[in-house]
Motif scaffolding. Sequence first.
Motif, short mmCIF file in Angstrom:
data_model
loop_
_atom_site.label_atom_id
_atom_site.label_comp_id
_atom_site.label_asym_id
_atom_site.label_seq_id
_atom_site.Cartn_x
_atom_site.Cartn_y
_atom_site.Cartn_z
N GLY A 25 0.78 -1.24 0.00
CA GLY A 25 0.00 0.00 0.00
C GLY A 25 0.80 1.28 0.00
O GLY A 25 0.23 2.37 0.02
N THR A 26 2.11 1.15 -0.04
CA THR A 26 2.94 2.37 0.06
C THR A 26 3.83 2.55 -1.16
O THR A 26 4.87 3.20 -1.08
N ARG A 60 3.27 14.30 5.03
CA ARG A 60 1.87 14.57 5.43
C ARG A 60 0.91 14.32 4.28
O ARG A 60 -0.15 13.74 4.46
N GLY A 61 1.29 14.75 3.08
CA GLY A 61 0.44 14.57 1.91
C GLY A 61 0.22 13.11 1.57
O GLY A 61 -0.84 12.73 1.07
N SER A 62 1.22 12.28 1.85
CA SER A 62 1.10 10.85 1.53
C SER A 62 -0.02 10.20 2.32
O SER A 62 -0.64 9.24 1.86
N ALA A 67 -4.33 4.86 -1.75
CA ALA A 67 -3.66 3.59 -1.49
C ALA A 67 -3.13 3.53 -0.06
O ALA A 67 -3.19 2.48 0.59
N VAL A 68 -2.62 4.64 0.44
CA VAL A 68 -2.11 4.69 1.81
C VAL A 68 -3.27 4.60 2.79
O VAL A 68 -3.20 3.87 3.79
N GLN A 69 -4.36 5.31 2.52
CA GLN A 69 -5.55 5.23 3.38
C GLN A 69 -6.08 3.80 3.44
O GLN A 69 -6.45 3.31 4.51
N ARG A 76 -4.89 -1.50 10.41
CA ARG A 76 -5.28 -0.97 11.73
C ARG A 76 -5.76 -2.03 12.72
O ARG A 76 -5.36 -2.00 13.89
N PRO A 77 -6.63 -2.98 12.32
CA PRO A 77 -7.09 -3.96 13.31
C PRO A 77 -5.99 -4.82 13.92
O PRO A 77 -6.18 -5.41 14.99
#
Length: 96
Positions: A25-26, A60-62, A67-69, A76-77
Amino acid sequence: MYGLIGKMLIAPGQRDSVLAILLDGTRDMPGCRSYVVATDPTHADALWITEVWDSQEAHRGSLALPAVQAAIAKARPHITGFGERFETVPVGGHGI
């Protein structure tokens, strides 16, 4: 340039899946010169992330990139917390 080194704590048994999520994702983050995800040889449920950016604003913009979101939402879980976090000012080196 702007650098960030951070430790991410992962739920037991989920380290490899979070590692894969982060690496997938990065990709293609504008302004990112280096993004390295590493396992911690002394802690089976920890990852270290080392980043080098053109600027703090690029970092910050990334965080707003789709894709990052998506990667953050998917990982996160399995993230149980964060350890040390260091901001740096990279001045040079290989691959940056």
